[in-house]
Write a protein that holds these residues in place. Structure first.
Motif, PDB file in Angstrom:
ATOM      1  N   GLN A 279     -18.014  67.193 -50.646  1.00 14.51           N
ATOM      2  CA  GLN A 279     -16.925  68.183 -52.423  1.00 14.51           C
ATOM      3  C   GLN A 279     -18.454  69.317 -51.695  1.00 14.51           C
ATOM      4  OE1 GLN A 279     -14.375  67.034 -53.590  1.00 14.51           O
ATOM      5  NE2 GLN A 279     -14.435  69.037 -54.085  1.00 14.51           N
ATOM      6  N   ILE A 280     -17.576  70.478 -52.219  1.00 18.50           N
ATOM      7  CA  ILE A 280     -18.360  71.764 -52.249  1.00 18.50           C
ATOM      8  C   ILE A 280     -18.899  71.775 -53.919  1.00 18.50           C
ATOM      9  CG2 ILE A 280     -18.273  74.052 -51.686  1.00 18.50           C
ATOM     10  CD1 ILE A 280     -16.699  73.616 -49.964  1.00 18.50           C
ATOM     11  N   ARG A 281     -20.024  71.634 -53.929  1.00 22.56           N
ATOM     12  CA  ARG A 281     -20.558  71.903 -55.162  1.00 22.56           C
ATOM     13  C   ARG A 281     -21.236  73.375 -55.551  1.00 22.56           C
ATOM     14  NH1 ARG A 281     -25.791  67.906 -55.041  1.00 22.56           N
ATOM     15  NH2 ARG A 281     -26.795  69.507 -54.913  1.00 22.56           N
ATOM     16  N   GLU A 282     -20.513  73.634 -56.558  1.00 22.90           N
ATOM     17  CA  GLU A 282     -20.755  74.569 -57.622  1.00 22.90           C
ATOM     18  C   GLU A 282     -21.682  76.245 -57.095  1.00 22.90           C
ATOM     19  OE1 GLU A 282     -22.411  74.269 -62.084  1.00 22.90           O
ATOM     20  OE2 GLU A 282     -21.653  72.404 -61.408  1.00 22.90           O
ATOM     21  N   ASP A 283     -22.804  75.364 -56.462  1.00 26.37           N
ATOM     22  CA  ASP A 283     -24.189  75.944 -55.790  1.00 26.37           C
ATOM     23  C   ASP A 283     -23.825  75.440 -54.697  1.00 26.37           C
ATOM     24  OD1 ASP A 283     -24.449  72.853 -54.814  1.00 26.37           O
ATOM     25  OD2 ASP A 283     -26.379  72.837 -54.960  1.00 26.37           O
ATOM     26  N   GLY A 284     -23.051  75.826 -54.007  1.00 24.14           N
ATOM     27  CA  GLY A 284     -22.136  76.110 -52.363  1.00 24.14           C
ATOM     28  C   GLY A 284     -22.430  74.581 -51.903  1.00 24.14           C
ATOM     29  N   ARG A 285     -23.585  73.394 -52.352  1.00 23.21           N
ATOM     30  CA  ARG A 285     -23.868  72.343 -50.972  1.00 23.21           C
ATOM     31  C   ARG A 285     -22.445  71.958 -50.770  1.00 23.21           C
ATOM     32  NH1 ARG A 285     -26.843  71.396 -47.567  1.00 23.21           N
ATOM     33  NH2 ARG A 285     -24.558  70.192 -46.214  1.00 23.21           N
ATOM     34  N   MET A 286     -22.546  71.382 -49.166  1.00 23.87           N
ATOM     35  CA  MET A 286     -20.909  70.081 -48.950  1.00 23.87           C
ATOM     36  C   MET A 286     -22.088  68.991 -49.098  1.00 23.87           C
ATOM     37  SD  MET A 286     -19.503  68.669 -47.127  1.00 23.87           S
ATOM     38  CE  MET A 286     -18.600  68.900 -45.627  1.00 23.87           C
ATOM     39  N   VAL A 287     -21.702  68.750 -50.032  1.00 30.28           N
ATOM     40  CA  VAL A 287     -22.486  67.117 -49.954  1.00 30.28           C
ATOM     41  C   VAL A 287     -21.725  66.195 -49.225  1.00 30.28           C
ATOM     42  CG1 VAL A 287     -24.073  67.706 -51.646  1.00 30.28           C
ATOM     43  CG2 VAL A 287     -21.491  66.981 -52.400  1.00 30.28           C
ATOM     44  N   HIS A 288     -21.971  65.043 -48.348  1.00 29.80           N
ATOM     45  CA  HIS A 288     -21.233  63.765 -47.769  1.00 29.80           C
ATOM     46  C   HIS A 288     -22.333  63.055 -47.988  1.00 29.80           C
ATOM     47  CE1 HIS A 288     -22.534  65.055 -43.641  1.00 29.80           C
ATOM     48  NE2 HIS A 288     -22.713  65.826 -44.586  1.00 29.80           N
ATOM     49  N   ASP A 289     -21.256  61.915 -47.078  1.00 30.60           N
ATOM     50  CA  ASP A 289     -22.324  60.678 -46.972  1.00 30.60           C
ATOM     51  C   ASP A 289     -22.932  61.356 -45.667  1.00 30.60           C
ATOM     52  OD1 ASP A 289     -21.040  59.279 -48.446  1.00 30.60           O
ATOM     53  OD2 ASP A 289     -19.972  58.114 -47.317  1.00 30.60           O
ATOM     54  N   MET A 290     -24.353  60.846 -45.495  1.00 31.37           N
ATOM     55  CA  MET A 290     -25.166  60.891 -44.693  1.00 31.37           C
ATOM     56  C   MET A 290     -25.980  59.212 -43.719  1.00 31.37           C
ATOM     57  SD  MET A 290     -25.971  63.571 -44.132  1.00 31.37           S
ATOM     58  CE  MET A 290     -27.997  64.471 -43.475  1.00 31.37           C
ATOM     59  N   TYR A 291     -26.731  59.500 -42.874  1.00 27.91           N
ATOM     60  CA  TYR A 291     -26.883  58.005 -41.861  1.00 27.91           C
ATOM     61  C   TYR A 291     -28.155  57.682 -41.851  1.00 27.91           C
ATOM     62  CZ  TYR A 291     -21.694  58.548 -42.054  1.00 27.91           C
ATOM     63  OH  TYR A 291     -20.253  59.280 -42.594  1.00 27.91           O
ATOM     64  N   LEU A 292     -28.638  57.022 -41.511  1.00 24.64           N
ATOM     65  CA  LEU A 292     -29.671  56.413 -41.451  1.00 24.64           C
ATOM     66  C   LEU A 292     -29.552  56.294 -39.822  1.00 24.64           C
ATOM     67  CD1 LEU A 292     -32.891  56.444 -41.701  1.00 24.64           C
ATOM     68  CD2 LEU A 292     -32.871  53.900 -42.330  1.00 24.64           C
ATOM     69  N   ALA A 293     -30.514  56.539 -38.813  1.00 24.59           N
ATOM     70  CA  ALA A 293     -29.620  55.769 -37.213  1.00 24.59           C
ATOM     71  C   ALA A 293     -31.496  55.566 -36.494  1.00 24.59           C
ATOM     72  CB  ALA A 293     -28.802  56.937 -36.665  1.00 24.59           C
ATOM     73  N   GLN A 294     -31.372  55.111 -35.831  1.00 27.99           N
ATOM     74  CA  GLN A 294     -32.237  54.894 -34.639  1.00 27.99           C
ATOM     75  C   GLN A 294     -32.217  54.757 -33.300  1.00 27.99           C
ATOM     76  OE1 GLN A 294     -33.727  50.915 -34.638  1.00 27.99           O
ATOM     77  NE2 GLN A 294     -35.902  51.272 -34.374  1.00 27.99           N
ATOM     78  N   VAL A 295     -32.524  55.551 -32.246  1.00 33.71           N
ATOM     79  CA  VAL A 295     -32.621  55.758 -30.923  1.00 33.71           C
ATOM     80  C   VAL A 295     -32.268  54.377 -30.480  1.00 33.71           C
ATOM     81  CG1 VAL A 295     -33.022  56.402 -29.076  1.00 33.71           C
ATOM     82  CG2 VAL A 295     -33.241  58.130 -31.012  1.00 33.71           C
TER      83      VAL A 295
END
Length: 407
Positions: free
Chosen positions: A353-369
């Motif tokens: 979702q694109i917020r009023e500040d222009g930031r597109m917020v979406h799920d992020m992921y913690l990963a390990q190499v």
């Protein structure tokens, strides 16, 4: 005979109505075409994380959309900003003034993105920033004319730094790229480390870009910190990790925290050097069936697996074109409002979702190499440890300094 006359009259009327509808749609489309500019580092430090591969992703989106929108063709032009704010700003100013570009996409170096966002605001244009990291782009540097799409420093810190502190990395030394992105990441990491009971005991800022990290790694070793946080990206991160390995930094008991690690960095360094490294990412090519299907098509064209930035360029371009189609115009203000009104759920973004500040917020992921033993192929590099929900990943609007936000 009478029936045939009526049928003919009806056909003419329908054709006229159809022509009128197309003409009306085209009347709302400036210059009878939609013009998109792709601006990125095409030859330097950030070439592999965005660069020509990002341009190819944009072209893929336009082809998949059908090559035209509301009856007018879509044209793409591209330029190398050479990681220079002046070059980037002047290029975009020329695109808008002389080429009537409707939207500028791509952009990696945060200094370039901030400069370009000012140009598009002054000229009532639209920019969708996919490669830059500085959270200030939609905080103190927000404008009503740009969107920050893929990720920023806030979730990078909130994901990686928090996880590292929770695993016992309490004292930190920050190795920071000396420009807007590095400063923002350093500030966000410091905040997260301190809020979780850790301490930043020292740091050094290096010029961007840098080839020789010897003196900086020696300072990090001398600090005695548990964790050396790398607040840089691209070849700077690769060079820093390589130098740290040469100097035996991890062998002496310290741990590296790569705060902005891209798939191409891990691929270039190899799993022997990067195994078990924690990182936060907005997307991974092998995370699910949707991601794999698109990534396979991209791989056939480019010969490499896409980074989250390159995937984000495709997603943002497609979302832009759908919004132009739905709005019936390429007017920047109208299209931006349409983009914000529609949620983003595709192979790239979950709960976007694109917020009023222009930031597109979406799920992020913690990963390990992965370790070399865990990997089953050249690009089998990450394992996803956890999902950071969209509403937890990004800076809350209650803390925003953006003038567009009504706190």
């Amino acid at each position: 005979m009478t029936f045939m006359k009526k049928a003919l009259t009806t056909s003419i009327a329908l054709a006229a109505a159809s022509t009128f509808a197309v003409s009306a749609a085209q009347a709302q489309m400036s210059n009878d075409e939609v013009r998109i500019g792709y601006l990125a580092d095409m030859s330097g430090t950030y070439r592999d994380l965005a660069g020509p591969g990002g341009l190819e992703a944009m072209v893929m989106a336009i082809e998949d959309f059908g090559g035209s929108v509301n009856g007018v063709p879509i044209e793409v032009m591209s330029a190398d900003d050479r990681n220079s704010a002046d070059v980037g700003a002047n290029t975009v100013r020329g695109w808008i003034d002389q080429e009537n570009v409707d939207m500028v996409g791509g952009m990696v170096a945060s200094s370039v993105s901030i400069a370009v966002s000012k140009v598009v605001e002054e000229n009532d244009g639209l920019a969708i920033i996919s490669g830059s990291a500085a959270s200030s782009i939609t905080n103190e540097h927000c404008t009503p004319n740009h969107i920050h799409y893929v990720y920023d420093t806030y979730p990078l810190a909130n994901g990686t730094a928090k996880a590292v502190v929770e695993q016992g990395g309490e004292t930190w030394f920050m190795l920071t790229a000396d420009y807007a992105f590095g400063h923002a990441l350093e500030a966000d990491v410091t905040k997260v480390v301190e809020e979780n009971g850790g301490e930043v005991v020292g740091g050094v800022r290096h010029p961007f870009p840098t080839n020789d990290f010897s003196s900086y790694i020696l300072q990090a070793q001398g600090s005695g910190a548990d964790i050396v946080g790398l607040a840089n990206a691209g070849s700077d991160t690769v060079n820093a990790i390589t130098t740290a390995s040469q100097f035996g930094l991890t062998q002496s008991g310290q741990q590296l925290a790569g705060l902005l690690i891209f798939l191409n960095d891990v691929h270039a360094l190899g799993l022997e050097a990067t195994q078990n490294l924690l990182l936060t990412t907005g997307w991974y090519w092998d995370m699910d069936d949707q991601a794999r299907e698109w990534s396979d098509r991209y791989f056939e064209r480019v010969g490499k697996r896409p980074t989250m930035v390159q995937a984000g360029v495709y997603s943002s371009t497609m979302h832009y074109l759908k919004s132009v189609e739905a709005a019936g115009t390429d007017d920047p203000e109208t299209v931006r409002a349409q983009m914000a009104a529609e949620p983003i759920n595709d192979f790239f973004a979950r709960n976007g979702q694109i917020r009023e500040d222009g930031r597109m917020v979406h799920d992020m992921y913690l990963a390990q190499v992965k370790t070399p033993e865990e990997s089953t192929g050249e690009w089998d590099l990450y394992k996803i440890l956890s999902t950071i929900p969209a509403d937890e990943a990004y800076r809350p609007l209650s803390e925003s300094q953006c003038d567009l936000v009504q706190n």
